[in-house]
Design an enzyme around this catalytic site. Structure first.
Site, PDB file in Angstrom:
ATOM      1  N   VAL A 185       0.106  -0.069 -16.516  1.00 48.94           N
ATOM      2  CA  VAL A 185      -0.318   0.972 -15.576  1.00 48.94           C
ATOM      3  C   VAL A 185       0.909   1.805 -15.232  1.00 48.94           C
ATOM      4  CG1 VAL A 185      -1.480   1.473 -13.397  1.00 48.94           C
ATOM      5  CG2 VAL A 185      -1.938  -0.690 -14.590  1.00 48.94           C
ATOM      6  N   LYS A 230       1.702 -14.757 -12.502  1.00 47.20           N
ATOM      7  CA  LYS A 230       0.381 -14.153 -12.658  1.00 47.20           C
ATOM      8  C   LYS A 230      -0.631 -15.152 -13.246  1.00 47.20           C
ATOM      9  CE  LYS A 230       1.164 -10.217 -10.790  1.00 47.20           C
ATOM     10  NZ  LYS A 230       0.458  -9.830  -9.548  1.00 47.20           N
ATOM     11  N   TYR A 245       7.784 -13.777 -14.479  1.00 47.26           N
ATOM     12  CA  TYR A 245       6.780 -12.942 -13.811  1.00 47.26           C
ATOM     13  C   TYR A 245       5.384 -13.320 -14.304  1.00 47.26           C
ATOM     14  CZ  TYR A 245       3.741  -8.870 -13.203  1.00 47.26           C
ATOM     15  OH  TYR A 245       2.671  -8.051 -12.931  1.00 47.26           O
ATOM     16  N   GLY A 281       1.854   3.487  -5.819  1.00 46.11           N
ATOM     17  CA  GLY A 281       1.162   2.957  -6.996  1.00 46.11           C
ATOM     18  C   GLY A 281      -0.265   2.525  -6.769  1.00 46.11           C
ATOM     19  N   ILE A 282      -0.584   1.350  -7.307  1.00 44.27           N
ATOM     20  CA  ILE A 282      -1.946   0.831  -7.256  1.00 44.27           C
ATOM     21  C   ILE A 282      -2.409   0.630  -5.817  1.00 44.27           C
ATOM     22  CG2 ILE A 282      -3.396  -1.152  -7.839  1.00 44.27           C
ATOM     23  CD1 ILE A 282      -1.675  -1.504 -10.374  1.00 44.27           C
ATOM     24  N   ALA A 307       0.796  -1.230   0.000  1.00 44.55           N
ATOM     25  CA  ALA A 307       0.000   0.000   0.000  1.00 44.55           C
ATOM     26  C   ALA A 307       0.828   1.280   0.000  1.00 44.55           C
ATOM     27  CB  ALA A 307      -0.935  -0.005   1.211  1.00 44.55           C
ATOM     28  N   SER A 308       2.142   1.170  -0.123  1.00 46.77           N
ATOM     29  CA  SER A 308       2.982   2.371  -0.002  1.00 46.77           C
ATOM     30  C   SER A 308       3.009   3.225  -1.263  1.00 46.77           C
ATOM     31  CB  SER A 308       4.403   1.977   0.389  1.00 46.77           C
ATOM     32  OG  SER A 308       4.982   1.122  -0.584  1.00 46.77           O
TER      33      SER A 308
END
Length: 255
Positions: A196, A165, A161, A17-18, A14-15
């Site tokens: 994004v 996902k 990566y 970006g999204i 939560a620090s």
């Protein structure tokens, strides 16, 4: 979103970006949001911004390294002690290293698995147990996935990566099935954005600023708030509606 006012959401990563955008938007909607990350200073600044803006909810910063299961379990214990438990779990934290399948470093692969897959599963398990023990039958688990979890792009830098996902895609559907078998109305959703504009590319190509910036200049990318809006849309769905996956990409993104 009225039914979520005063209830507790956990947002990982939560620090910036999204994750930061999601946390801020849920606080605006009146939720008590526990935002976790290793860099808790940034979340503390975001919490102050939310308070200054007069948002009806509250953002509670929590320092947690998702590579460490003991820290995750300690976080859930603290949430139980201080806030009773988690009603919404948003597994947002994720990372990528440019480690190809043919020449990649095992340490990079392991780090991606630890954060993108294992931490997500641990948080999901603990959130469900938190809901179950309090008889919360309308909770929600949301996995911030990626379009890389639905197609393989021709770039060796993100092949491993992408495989993590793809795993998130499978895990979200498997979770939905297990929740049905458990005869609960807790819902599971994944949100899969394309490109994004966040710090993602800078971290992926930390030693190549030009390559990082090029990712966001070919076309207008999505913004973090676009994904945050998708989260509130999902949470606002009527109780009988199960949204399995939201796939979204910039209009000009080809794949």
């Amino acid at each position: 979103m009225d039914r979520w006012r005063g209830r507790v959401a956990l947002v990982t990563g939560a620090s910036v970006g999204i994750g930061a955008a999601i946390a801020k938007d849920l606080v605006r909607c009146g939720m008590k949001v526990v935002g976790c990350a290793r860099d808790v200073d940034k979340i503390q600044k975001l919490a102050a911004e939310c308070q200054s803006a007069g948002h009806s909810g509250v953002l509670v910063p929590f320092k947690c390294d998702l590579n460490n299961e003991e820290e995750i379990l300690s976080m859930f214990s603290a949430i139980k002690a201080q806030h009773k438990g988690v009603d919404v779990c948003i597994n947002n934290a994720g990372l990528a290293h440019p480690e190809s399948l043919l020449n990649g470093k095992t340490s990079g692969w392991r780090n991606m698995l630890d954060v993108n897959v294992l931490a997500l599963c641990i948080c999901t398990r603990e959130a469900y147990q938190s809901m179950k023990e309090r008889n919360v039958d309308d909770g929600h688990i949301i996995n911030i996935n990626s379009m890389s979890g639905h197609r393989v792009v021709p770039s060796a830098d993100v092949h491993f990566y992408g495989s993590t996902k793809y795993t998130v895609t499978a895990l979200t559907e498997a979770l939905r099935q297990e929740l049905r078998e458990a005869n609960t109305h807790i819902r599971a959703t994944c949100i899969s954005p394309g490109v994004v504009e966040t710090e993602f590319a800078k971290r992926l190509y930390h030693d190549n600023a030009d390559k990082a910036s090029a990712l966001y200049t070919k076309f207008k990318p999505l913004e973090a708030i676009d994904i945050a809006n998708s989260v509130t849309y999902v949470l606002s769905a009527p109780p009988h509606v199960q949204i399995g996956d939201i796939q979204m990409r910039p209009v000009e993104q080809v794949s």
